[in-house]
Design a protein around this motif. Sequence first.
Motif, PDB file in Angstrom:
ATOM      1  N   LEU A   1       0.723  -1.211  -0.046  1.00 59.61           N
ATOM      2  CA  LEU A   1      -0.042  -0.092   0.159  1.00 59.61           C
ATOM      3  C   LEU A   1       0.874   0.993   0.023  1.00 59.61           C
ATOM      4  O   LEU A   1       1.658   1.330   0.948  1.00 59.61           O
ATOM      5  N   SER A   2       0.807   1.962  -1.217  1.00 60.24           N
ATOM      6  CA  SER A   2       1.527   3.214  -1.289  1.00 60.24           C
ATOM      7  C   SER A   2       0.832   4.167  -0.881  1.00 60.24           C
ATOM      8  O   SER A   2      -0.186   4.605  -1.494  1.00 60.24           O
ATOM      9  N   VAL A   3       1.356   5.122  -0.184  1.00 56.67           N
ATOM     10  CA  VAL A   3       0.562   6.425   0.256  1.00 56.67           C
ATOM     11  C   VAL A   3       1.343   7.546   0.222  1.00 56.67           C
ATOM     12  O   VAL A   3       2.908   7.622   0.340  1.00 56.67           O
ATOM     13  N   PRO A   4       0.692   8.945   0.195  1.00 52.00           N
ATOM     14  CA  PRO A   4       1.734  10.166   0.249  1.00 52.00           C
ATOM     15  C   PRO A   4       2.729  10.178   1.386  1.00 52.00           C
ATOM     16  O   PRO A   4       2.162   9.708   2.513  1.00 52.00           O
ATOM     17  N   GLU A   5       3.938  10.672   1.215  1.00 56.67           N
ATOM     18  CA  GLU A   5       4.986  10.574   2.088  1.00 56.67           C
ATOM     19  C   GLU A   5       4.362  11.351   3.733  1.00 56.67           C
ATOM     20  O   GLU A   5       4.842  10.718   4.607  1.00 56.67           O
ATOM     21  N   GLN A   6       4.169  12.299   3.812  1.00 57.06           N
ATOM     22  CA  GLN A   6       3.676  12.924   4.973  1.00 57.06           C
ATOM     23  C   GLN A   6       2.637  12.099   5.735  1.00 57.06           C
ATOM     24  O   GLN A   6       2.999  11.810   6.860  1.00 57.06           O
ATOM     25  N   LEU A   7       1.676  11.523   5.157  1.00 54.83           N
ATOM     26  CA  LEU A   7       0.464  10.583   5.368  1.00 54.83           C
ATOM     27  C   LEU A   7       1.218   9.302   6.027  1.00 54.83           C
ATOM     28  O   LEU A   7       1.104   8.923   7.190  1.00 54.83           O
ATOM     29  N   GLY A   8       2.067   8.858   5.077  1.00 55.97           N
ATOM     30  CA  GLY A   8       2.699   7.642   5.373  1.00 55.97           C
ATOM     31  C   GLY A   8       3.655   7.765   6.716  1.00 55.97           C
ATOM     32  O   GLY A   8       3.901   6.777   7.639  1.00 55.97           O
TER      33      GLY A   8
ATOM     34  N   ARG B   1       6.727   9.014  -1.572  1.00 56.22           N
ATOM     35  CA  ARG B   1       5.419   7.925  -1.253  1.00 56.22           C
ATOM     36  C   ARG B   1       6.198   7.099  -0.083  1.00 56.22           C
ATOM     37  O   ARG B   1       7.494   6.538  -0.306  1.00 56.22           O
ATOM     38  N   VAL B   2       5.316   6.631   0.771  1.00 58.52           N
ATOM     39  CA  VAL B   2       5.870   5.168   1.435  1.00 58.52           C
ATOM     40  C   VAL B   2       5.062   4.205   1.278  1.00 58.52           C
ATOM     41  O   VAL B   2       3.846   4.241   1.027  1.00 58.52           O
ATOM     42  N   GLY B   3       5.676   3.043   1.154  1.00 63.88           N
ATOM     43  CA  GLY B   3       4.954   1.756   0.909  1.00 63.88           C
ATOM     44  C   GLY B   3       5.049   0.846   2.244  1.00 63.88           C
ATOM     45  O   GLY B   3       6.014   0.679   2.640  1.00 63.88           O
ATOM     46  N   PHE B   4       3.943   0.408   2.568  1.00 66.47           N
ATOM     47  CA  PHE B   4       3.571  -0.472   3.602  1.00 66.47           C
ATOM     48  C   PHE B   4       3.383  -1.853   2.905  1.00 66.47           C
ATOM     49  O   PHE B   4       2.561  -2.133   2.055  1.00 66.47           O
ATOM     50  N   PHE B   5       4.292  -2.983   3.209  1.00 65.77           N
ATOM     51  CA  PHE B   5       4.182  -4.200   2.888  1.00 65.77           C
ATOM     52  C   PHE B   5       3.033  -5.106   3.811  1.00 65.77           C
ATOM     53  O   PHE B   5       3.209  -5.057   4.952  1.00 65.77           O
ATOM     54  N   LEU B   6       2.166  -5.581   3.183  1.00 61.31           N
ATOM     55  CA  LEU B   6       0.863  -6.352   3.737  1.00 61.31           C
ATOM     56  C   LEU B   6       0.826  -7.655   3.423  1.00 61.31           C
ATOM     57  O   LEU B   6       1.300  -7.979   2.333  1.00 61.31           O
TER      58      LEU B   6
ATOM     59  N   LEU C   1      -3.934   7.054  -2.215  1.00 61.59           N
ATOM     60  CA  LEU C   1      -3.634   5.630  -2.084  1.00 61.59           C
ATOM     61  C   LEU C   1      -3.651   4.575  -3.038  1.00 61.59           C
ATOM     62  O   LEU C   1      -4.276   4.874  -4.297  1.00 61.59           O
ATOM     63  N   ARG C   2      -2.646   3.960  -3.212  1.00 64.98           N
ATOM     64  CA  ARG C   2      -2.424   3.097  -4.383  1.00 64.98           C
ATOM     65  C   ARG C   2      -2.000   1.633  -3.865  1.00 64.98           C
ATOM     66  O   ARG C   2      -0.966   1.370  -3.139  1.00 64.98           O
ATOM     67  N   HIS C   3      -2.913   0.682  -4.247  1.00 66.57           N
ATOM     68  CA  HIS C   3      -2.794  -0.876  -3.717  1.00 66.57           C
ATOM     69  C   HIS C   3      -2.062  -1.440  -4.826  1.00 66.57           C
ATOM     70  O   HIS C   3      -2.766  -1.485  -5.869  1.00 66.57           O
ATOM     71  N   ALA C   4      -0.844  -2.097  -4.634  1.00 69.65           N
ATOM     72  CA  ALA C   4      -0.265  -2.993  -5.521  1.00 69.65           C
ATOM     73  C   ALA C   4      -0.318  -4.250  -5.005  1.00 69.65           C
ATOM     74  O   ALA C   4       0.190  -4.884  -4.081  1.00 69.65           O
ATOM     75  N   GLY C   5      -1.196  -5.267  -5.572  1.00 72.69           N
ATOM     76  CA  GLY C   5      -1.398  -6.476  -5.391  1.00 72.69           C
ATOM     77  C   GLY C   5      -1.388  -7.352  -6.606  1.00 72.69           C
ATOM     78  O   GLY C   5      -0.349  -7.054  -7.370  1.00 72.69           O
ATOM     79  N   LYS C   6      -1.896  -8.483  -6.633  1.00 65.43           N
ATOM     80  CA  LYS C   6      -1.647  -9.617  -7.779  1.00 65.43           C
ATOM     81  C   LYS C   6      -1.614  -8.849  -9.124  1.00 65.43           C
ATOM     82  O   LYS C   6      -2.677  -8.158  -9.591  1.00 65.43           O
ATOM     83  N   GLY C   7      -0.406  -9.075  -9.874  1.00 63.59           N
ATOM     84  CA  GLY C   7      -0.499  -8.097 -11.291  1.00 63.59           C
ATOM     85  C   GLY C   7       0.175  -7.118 -11.264  1.00 63.59           C
ATOM     86  O   GLY C   7       0.471  -6.687 -12.288  1.00 63.59           O
ATOM     87  N   SER C   8       0.637  -6.627 -10.004  1.00 65.96           N
ATOM     88  CA  SER C   8       1.346  -5.393  -9.798  1.00 65.96           C
ATOM     89  C   SER C   8       2.818  -5.592  -9.631  1.00 65.96           C
ATOM     90  O   SER C   8       3.192  -6.628  -9.094  1.00 65.96           O
ATOM     91  N   TRP C   9       3.670  -4.733 -10.200  1.00 58.88           N
ATOM     92  CA  TRP C   9       5.263  -4.957  -9.940  1.00 58.88           C
ATOM     93  C   TRP C   9       5.675  -3.650  -9.096  1.00 58.88           C
ATOM     94  O   TRP C   9       5.145  -2.587  -9.254  1.00 58.88           O
ATOM     95  N   VAL C  10       6.526  -4.170  -8.187  1.00 57.81           N
ATOM     96  CA  VAL C  10       7.144  -3.102  -7.065  1.00 57.81           C
ATOM     97  C   VAL C  10       8.531  -3.036  -7.167  1.00 57.81           C
ATOM     98  O   VAL C  10       9.219  -4.006  -7.242  1.00 57.81           O
ATOM     99  N   ALA C  11       9.279  -2.124  -7.583  1.00 56.89           N
ATOM    100  CA  ALA C  11      10.752  -1.774  -7.478  1.00 56.89           C
ATOM    101  C   ALA C  11      11.078  -2.175  -6.033  1.00 56.89           C
ATOM    102  O   ALA C  11      10.772  -1.267  -5.039  1.00 56.89           O
TER     103      ALA C  11
ATOM    104  N   ALA D   1      -3.860   9.535  11.079  1.00 62.00           N
ATOM    105  CA  ALA D   1      -2.692  10.385  10.470  1.00 62.00           C
ATOM    106  C   ALA D   1      -3.533  11.218   9.675  1.00 62.00           C
ATOM    107  O   ALA D   1      -2.963  12.461   9.736  1.00 62.00           O
ATOM    108  N   ASN D   2      -4.388  10.911   8.965  1.00 64.46           N
ATOM    109  CA  ASN D   2      -5.176  11.952   7.955  1.00 64.46           C
ATOM    110  C   ASN D   2      -5.920  12.874   8.783  1.00 64.46           C
ATOM    111  O   ASN D   2      -5.907  14.041   8.364  1.00 64.46           O
ATOM    112  N   GLY D   3      -6.469  12.367  10.010  1.00 66.22           N
ATOM    113  CA  GLY D   3      -7.193  13.621  10.814  1.00 66.22           C
ATOM    114  C   GLY D   3      -6.298  14.650  11.387  1.00 66.22           C
ATOM    115  O   GLY D   3      -6.593  15.610  11.475  1.00 66.22           O
TER     116      GLY D   3
END
Length: 155
Positions: A45-52, A78-83, A96-106, A142-144
């Motif tokens: 799950l990739s989120v904007p840096e300040q929020l992450g 951006r900050v990426g959380f591994f779930l 918010l960007r969710h990378a799941g099956k079929g997505s590629w992550v560097a 954090a968003n609040g």
Amino acid sequence: MPDVMWMQGVEWLAAAAADPRVCKREWDQGSGTVLMEAGRFWDVLSVPEQLGLLALDILWNDPLRAPGPTLVDTASRRVGFFLPPDPASRWVGSGLRHAGKGSWVAVPPPYRAARFLEWLIPPDGTGALHAAVPLELALQRANGTLAVLAPPPGG
């Protein structure tokens, strides 16, 4: 990180690659990053840096659970959380960007930064990941906080 944990983190992360040996060689001798398919061992799950960063700080306050592997991309801020992989996951929110099956992550190696990618919390080799519910609650909190800190419109 002690050498044993460092090596376990390398082996765990490389296992997600199509060819773990090629992955480790690319980390050491190539560009330093490897494209890995999400959805098998983990989603991101990739989120904007300040929020992450604020959400990660909130997660660190839970004395019963350490946060899971977390990447920062300083170029895209951006900050990426591994779930855990979850094909039914529906993360909704601005940026918010969710990378799941079929997505590629560097992914850089767990032991050093590569280009603009670096681990805020590298994988420890145990397979521990962020739990979805605590992460969602931390992001909401954090968003609040960010909404309260935002300057008034026109100000």
